[in-house]
Design a protein around this motif. Structure first.
Motif, PDB file in Angstrom:
ATOM      1  N   ASN A 184       0.813  -1.227   0.000  1.00 47.47           N
ATOM      2  CA  ASN A 184       0.000   0.000   0.000  1.00 47.47           C
ATOM      3  C   ASN A 184       0.845   1.275   0.000  1.00 47.47           C
ATOM      4  OD1 ASN A 184      -2.387  -1.374  -0.094  1.00 47.47           O
ATOM      5  ND2 ASN A 184      -2.854  -1.184   2.088  1.00 47.47           N
ATOM      6  N   VAL A 185       2.162   1.153   0.115  1.00 45.73           N
ATOM      7  CA  VAL A 185       3.029   2.343   0.077  1.00 45.73           C
ATOM      8  C   VAL A 185       3.176   2.796  -1.369  1.00 45.73           C
ATOM      9  CG1 VAL A 185       5.338   3.257   0.542  1.00 45.73           C
ATOM     10  CG2 VAL A 185       4.258   1.706   2.181  1.00 45.73           C
ATOM     11  N   LYS A 186       2.712   4.018  -1.640  1.00 49.68           N
ATOM     12  CA  LYS A 186       2.699   4.533  -3.018  1.00 49.68           C
ATOM     13  C   LYS A 186       3.966   5.306  -3.377  1.00 49.68           C
ATOM     14  CE  LYS A 186      -2.191   4.878  -4.184  1.00 49.68           C
ATOM     15  NZ  LYS A 186      -3.224   5.805  -4.708  1.00 49.68           N
ATOM     16  N   LEU A 187       4.510   6.024  -2.415  1.00 50.65           N
ATOM     17  CA  LEU A 187       5.738   6.772  -2.697  1.00 50.65           C
ATOM     18  C   LEU A 187       6.479   7.051  -1.399  1.00 50.65           C
ATOM     19  CD1 LEU A 187       5.722  10.151  -2.079  1.00 50.65           C
ATOM     20  CD2 LEU A 187       3.956  10.032  -3.800  1.00 50.65           C
ATOM     21  N   PHE A 188       7.750   7.408  -1.553  1.00 52.77           N
ATOM     22  CA  PHE A 188       8.643   7.640  -0.431  1.00 52.77           C
ATOM     23  C   PHE A 188       9.189   9.055  -0.558  1.00 52.77           C
ATOM     24  CE2 PHE A 188      13.152   6.398   1.222  1.00 52.77           C
ATOM     25  CZ  PHE A 188      12.907   7.015   2.433  1.00 52.77           C
ATOM     26  N   ILE A 189       8.930   9.897   0.453  1.00 58.64           N
ATOM     27  CA  ILE A 189       9.527  11.236   0.505  1.00 58.64           C
ATOM     28  C   ILE A 189      10.807  11.112   1.327  1.00 58.64           C
ATOM     29  CG2 ILE A 189       9.224  13.637   1.163  1.00 58.64           C
ATOM     30  CD1 ILE A 189       6.201  13.178   1.040  1.00 58.64           C
ATOM     31  N   THR A 190      11.932  11.495   0.740  1.00 49.40           N
ATOM     32  CA  THR A 190      13.230  11.222   1.326  1.00 49.40           C
ATOM     33  C   THR A 190      14.161  12.414   1.168  1.00 49.40           C
ATOM     34  OG1 THR A 190      15.215   9.823   1.067  1.00 49.40           O
ATOM     35  CG2 THR A 190      13.863  10.148  -0.880  1.00 49.40           C
ATOM     36  N   HIS A 191      15.265  12.388   1.904  1.00 45.45           N
ATOM     37  CA  HIS A 191      16.303  13.409   1.729  1.00 45.45           C
ATOM     38  C   HIS A 191      17.285  13.024   0.620  1.00 45.45           C
ATOM     39  CE1 HIS A 191      18.103  10.308   4.092  1.00 45.45           C
ATOM     40  NE2 HIS A 191      19.234  10.935   4.291  1.00 45.45           N
ATOM     41  N   GLY A 192      17.089  11.857   0.043  1.00 48.29           N
ATOM     42  CA  GLY A 192      17.971  11.426  -1.037  1.00 48.29           C
ATOM     43  C   GLY A 192      19.165  10.627  -0.564  1.00 48.29           C
ATOM     44  N   VAL A 203      10.249   7.854  -5.627  1.00 49.32           N
ATOM     45  CA  VAL A 203      10.681   8.770  -4.569  1.00 49.32           C
ATOM     46  C   VAL A 203      10.510  10.230  -4.968  1.00 49.32           C
ATOM     47  CG1 VAL A 203      12.340   7.175  -3.533  1.00 49.32           C
ATOM     48  CG2 VAL A 203      13.079   8.653  -5.398  1.00 49.32           C
ATOM     49  N   VAL A 204      10.134  11.036  -3.973  1.00 51.50           N
ATOM     50  CA  VAL A 204      10.223  12.491  -4.070  1.00 51.50           C
ATOM     51  C   VAL A 204      11.314  12.899  -3.095  1.00 51.50           C
ATOM     52  CG1 VAL A 204       9.091  14.683  -3.563  1.00 51.50           C
ATOM     53  CG2 VAL A 204       7.837  12.886  -4.756  1.00 51.50           C
ATOM     54  N   GLY A 205      12.353  13.542  -3.612  1.00 50.11           N
ATOM     55  CA  GLY A 205      13.506  13.853  -2.783  1.00 50.11           C
ATOM     56  C   GLY A 205      13.610  15.324  -2.431  1.00 50.11           C
ATOM     57  N   ILE A 206      14.078  15.574  -1.199  1.00 52.67           N
ATOM     58  CA  ILE A 206      14.407  16.930  -0.740  1.00 52.67           C
ATOM     59  C   ILE A 206      15.887  16.901  -0.340  1.00 52.67           C
ATOM     60  CG2 ILE A 206      13.758  18.845   0.776  1.00 52.67           C
ATOM     61  CD1 ILE A 206      11.103  17.393   1.284  1.00 52.67           C
ATOM     62  N   PRO A 207      16.811  16.839  -1.317  1.00 53.63           N
ATOM     63  CA  PRO A 207      18.233  16.706  -0.986  1.00 53.63           C
ATOM     64  C   PRO A 207      18.775  17.960  -0.308  1.00 53.63           C
ATOM     65  CG  PRO A 207      17.956  17.053  -3.338  1.00 53.63           C
ATOM     66  CD  PRO A 207      16.573  16.852  -2.765  1.00 53.63           C
ATOM     67  N   ILE A 208      19.691  17.738   0.649  1.00 54.96           N
ATOM     68  CA  ILE A 208      20.225  18.843   1.445  1.00 54.96           C
ATOM     69  C   ILE A 208      21.738  18.950   1.324  1.00 54.96           C
ATOM     70  CG2 ILE A 208      20.460  19.737   3.802  1.00 54.96           C
ATOM     71  CD1 ILE A 208      17.811  18.329   4.440  1.00 54.96           C
ATOM     72  N   PHE A 209      22.433  17.804   1.400  1.00 61.56           N
ATOM     73  CA  PHE A 209      23.882  17.858   1.576  1.00 61.56           C
ATOM     74  C   PHE A 209      24.542  16.636   0.950  1.00 61.56           C
ATOM     75  CE2 PHE A 209      27.489  16.477   4.267  1.00 61.56           C
ATOM     76  CZ  PHE A 209      28.339  17.557   4.066  1.00 61.56           C
ATOM     77  N   GLY A 210      25.832  16.779   0.630  1.00 60.92           N
ATOM     78  CA  GLY A 210      26.638  15.640   0.193  1.00 60.92           C
ATOM     79  C   GLY A 210      26.187  15.065  -1.131  1.00 60.92           C
ATOM     80  N   GLY A 257      11.886   9.254  -9.971  1.00 56.16           N
ATOM     81  CA  GLY A 257      12.014  10.233  -8.901  1.00 56.16           C
ATOM     82  C   GLY A 257      11.747  11.654  -9.345  1.00 56.16           C
ATOM     83  N   ILE A 258      11.381  12.500  -8.383  1.00 57.09           N
ATOM     84  CA  ILE A 258      11.260  13.946  -8.567  1.00 57.09           C
ATOM     85  C   ILE A 258      12.076  14.592  -7.462  1.00 57.09           C
ATOM     86  CG2 ILE A 258       9.716  15.945  -8.556  1.00 57.09           C
ATOM     87  CD1 ILE A 258       7.480  14.130  -9.538  1.00 57.09           C
ATOM     88  N   SER A 259      12.909  15.564  -7.832  1.00 56.92           N
ATOM     89  CA  SER A 259      13.801  16.197  -6.856  1.00 56.92           C
ATOM     90  C   SER A 259      13.426  17.652  -6.640  1.00 56.92           C
ATOM     91  CB  SER A 259      15.253  16.100  -7.339  1.00 56.92           C
ATOM     92  OG  SER A 259      16.128  16.698  -6.407  1.00 56.92           O
ATOM     93  N   ILE A 260      13.369  18.043  -5.350  1.00 55.99           N
ATOM     94  CA  ILE A 260      13.180  19.446  -4.974  1.00 55.99           C
ATOM     95  C   ILE A 260      14.314  19.795  -4.001  1.00 55.99           C
ATOM     96  CG2 ILE A 260      11.591  21.198  -4.107  1.00 55.99           C
ATOM     97  CD1 ILE A 260       9.371  19.035  -4.297  1.00 55.99           C
ATOM     98  N   SER A 284       3.754  20.439  -3.479  1.00 55.63           N
ATOM     99  CA  SER A 284       2.416  19.973  -3.820  1.00 55.63           C
ATOM    100  C   SER A 284       2.375  19.450  -5.254  1.00 55.63           C
ATOM    101  CB  SER A 284       1.409  21.118  -3.655  1.00 55.63           C
ATOM    102  OG  SER A 284       0.124  20.712  -4.059  1.00 55.63           O
ATOM    103  N   SER A 285       3.011  20.184  -6.164  1.00 56.62           N
ATOM    104  CA  SER A 285       3.031  19.788  -7.571  1.00 56.62           C
ATOM    105  C   SER A 285       3.736  18.448  -7.754  1.00 56.62           C
ATOM    106  CB  SER A 285       3.721  20.869  -8.400  1.00 56.62           C
ATOM    107  OG  SER A 285       3.851  20.462  -9.745  1.00 56.62           O
ATOM    108  N   ALA A 286       4.855  18.239  -7.024  1.00 50.51           N
ATOM    109  CA  ALA A 286       5.612  16.986  -7.135  1.00 50.51           C
ATOM    110  C   ALA A 286       4.786  15.795  -6.664  1.00 50.51           C
ATOM    111  CB  ALA A 286       6.909  17.084  -6.324  1.00 50.51           C
ATOM    112  N   LEU A 287       4.066  15.965  -5.546  1.00 50.69           N
ATOM    113  CA  LEU A 287       3.243  14.865  -5.031  1.00 50.69           C
ATOM    114  C   LEU A 287       2.082  14.556  -5.974  1.00 50.69           C
ATOM    115  CD1 LEU A 287       3.035  15.457  -1.160  1.00 50.69           C
ATOM    116  CD2 LEU A 287       4.745  14.235  -2.489  1.00 50.69           C
ATOM    117  N   GLN A 288       1.442  15.609  -6.474  1.00 52.24           N
ATOM    118  CA  GLN A 288       0.324  15.402  -7.397  1.00 52.24           C
ATOM    119  C   GLN A 288       0.783  14.720  -8.681  1.00 52.24           C
ATOM    120  OE1 GLN A 288      -2.779  15.769  -6.679  1.00 52.24           O
ATOM    121  NE2 GLN A 288      -2.491  16.794  -4.708  1.00 52.24           N
ATOM    122  N   GLU A 289       1.943  15.124  -9.181  1.00 46.84           N
ATOM    123  CA  GLU A 289       2.489  14.517 -10.394  1.00 46.84           C
ATOM    124  C   GLU A 289       2.782  13.037 -10.176  1.00 46.84           C
ATOM    125  OE1 GLU A 289       4.451  13.682 -14.063  1.00 46.84           O
ATOM    126  OE2 GLU A 289       2.920  15.137 -13.456  1.00 46.84           O
TER     127      GLU A 289
END
Length: 514
Positions: A351-359, A374-381, A396-399, A410-415
């Motif tokens: 039932n897990v549809k997507l994973f929001i992660t730091h990458g 995955v939808v990523g919110i990369p920060i470092f490294g 994946g989609i990266s922000i 919101s746009s990334a999750l909807q996409e």
């Protein structure tokens, strides 16, 4: 049944008879680094080897053949150093600053590791080891531990091969398509990116030569006085293991003593606690799993960012399971939080549809193994580079955190929720990632045992370590050929000039005679 028991006993005797004594030192106080090291140590112990595993984490369980050594001093100093800062504080720092920062951090970890009471006890003991495995994370001085025990030196790096680590095994660094991991460029670099990549390589090489290596030399000879120079230790590296895979990263030209073992920490899914199992089973519209990993804490998001995330979640029909380390007032009804979550087991749930992660790399491997986009919110490294690879492969989609807005999130999750191509691509990549001849731990163990059997396996090392930088790039040969060309052109010009003069002279003589 009796025959199977006999066979098992015989195999056990063979394994124990070939058992080696192995020392593993993983000093970086990040849980992802510890996870890779401990998975390797545990796997080696399961094969009958006597493993000593030193890390700044206390073990909660006793494992057969595995002796855990707690680096308490390293843990204490790391907590004091990093507790006052947040990884969000360095989200906007450029690679020009990150490269020397990481080198200095590696020097610091090398120093406090050698000085740790537990490591000093090991070094001053009468123990012998058949191999020493150390984490390579700009911690070059730690290769002195293998020299101290006269054992093959095996390195483990928790990210993939790159120009940041290629010097350790003289693996090719082709700057036209192999990026520095802190630049997050893909293999298809633009002309401008190739310029930046070469400049970053020059910065790293110069900083290492002028500052980092001399400082590592001081640390090395402070604690292992009879050790040779650092360059000799580096070129005698027997094996380098990387937490990577061409499916996740990119295919690269690697030296024979480099082995990729991405996913070594993966274990078969276990039964979830009843409350989580019920939450996931009852979420008929699907679940979004959200975790920023072990080093990045969701509670450290600025309040404005946190509020924006909650507003986006409140508009979703899907439920959200968020690893959040504190109370979260004002959270919508569809958001469930936990301070800790069994990530691998959750990602395995259908039932897990997507994973929001730091990458992070470990989470990326886990999600892709289970076919979760995955939808990523990369920060470092290397997080931005990991997410760019996910974007390029279509799952994946990266922000980037410094570009994060409520609208983009919101746009990334909807996409992703509305476009089945991401999930389909993740499932296709999952098939590739799971298609392995042997388990990654068996692959790693084989090569470690191979190095032990063949006394360091020097035949796997490339000769590039014996060359100077100008010899490696054949600059002396190119210069010689250019000089030869210039000489030949000069000679040709002189000959032509003389011939022309002679012809002109003859022509003049004929005219005079006429």
């Amino acid at each position: 049944m009796r025959s199977l028991t006999i066979v098992f006993n015989i195999l056990s005797i063979i394994t124990i008879g070939n058992a080696a004594k192995i020392l593993c030192v993983f000093p970086v106080s990040a849980h992802s680094h510890y996870t890779i090291g401990h998975s390797l140590a545990k796997g080696l112990a399961a094969r009958g080897h006597q493993v000593t595993f030193a890390a700044p984490f206390e073990e909660k369980e006793s494992i057969k053949n595995l002796k855990s050594v707690y680096l308490e001093d390293v843990k204490k100093q790391a907590e004091e150093r990093f507790s006052k800062s947040s990884i969000f504080d360095i989200a906007n720092v450029s690679a020009i600053v990150i490269i020397p920062f990481m080198s200095k951090m590696g020097l610091w970890f090398s120093e406090i590791t050698y000085a740790d009471k537990a490591i000093q006890t090991i070094l001053n003991s009468n123990e012998t080891y058949d191999a020493v495995i150390t984490e390579a994370f700009a911690t070059d001085a730690l290769q002195g531990i293998a020299y101290h025990f006269n054992a093959p030196s095996i390195l483990v790096t928790t990210i993939g091969p790159s120009t940041w680590t290629n010097y350790l095994t003289a693996s090719p660094s082709v700057y036209s398509y192999i990026s520095n991991p802190f630049l997050s460029f893909t293999q298809k670099m633009t002309f401008y990116q190739r310029i930046i990549n070469i400049l970053a390589a020059f910065l790293q090489t110069s900083f290492n030569s002028i500052y980092s290596f001399p400082q590592h030399e001081k640390i090395l000879h402070k604690y292992v006085p009879d050790a040779p120079n650092l360059y000799d230790l580096i070129k005698n590296t027997s094996l380098h293991l990387f937490n990577s895979d061409p499916v996740l990263h990119v295919p690269l030209p690697l030296a024979p003593n480099i082995v990729e073992i991405g996913g070594i920490h993966i274990e078969p899914p276990k039964k979830l606690p009843d409350d989580l199992q019920n939450f996931l089973d009852d979420s008929k519209e699907g679940v979004i799993y959200f975790s920023m990993g072990g080093n990045v804490k969701s509670k450290e998001f600025p309040q404005a960012t946190r509020d924006a995330i909650l507003r986006v979640f409140s508009k979703l029909k899907e439920k959200v399971l968020w690893k959040f380390e504190d109370d979260l007032p004002g959270k919508p009804k569809n958001v469930e939080i936990r301070k800790w979550l069994p990530q691998q087991d959750i990602l395995a749930h259908p039932n897990v549809k997507l994973f929001i992660t730091h990458g992070g790399l470990l989470g990326g491997i886990e999600s892709l193994l289970h076919g979760v986009p995955v939808v990523g919110i990369p920060i470092f490294g290397d997080q931005a580079l990991n997410m760019k690879n996910a974007v390029n492969r279509g799952y994946g989609i990266s922000i980037p955190y410094k570009e994060f807005t409520e609208e983009k999130f919101s746009s990334a999750l909807q996409e992703m929720l509305g476009n089945p191509s991401y999930s389909q691509k993740a499932k296709e990549m999952s098939i590739l990632l799971n298609d392995k001849q042997v388990k990654q731990i068996d692959k790693a163990a084989y090569w470690i045992e191979y190095v032990i059997r063949h006394k360091g396996a020097p035949h796997l090392r490339v000769a590039a370590h014996e060359l100077t930088w100008y010899q490696y790039y054949s600059l002396d040969v190119i210069l010689f050929l250019i000089l030869i060309k210039i000489v030949l052109i000069k000679v040709f010009w002189i000959v032509v000039k003389k011939l022309c003069n002679r012809l002109c002279s003859r022509k003049q003589n004929k005219q005079k005679q006429n």
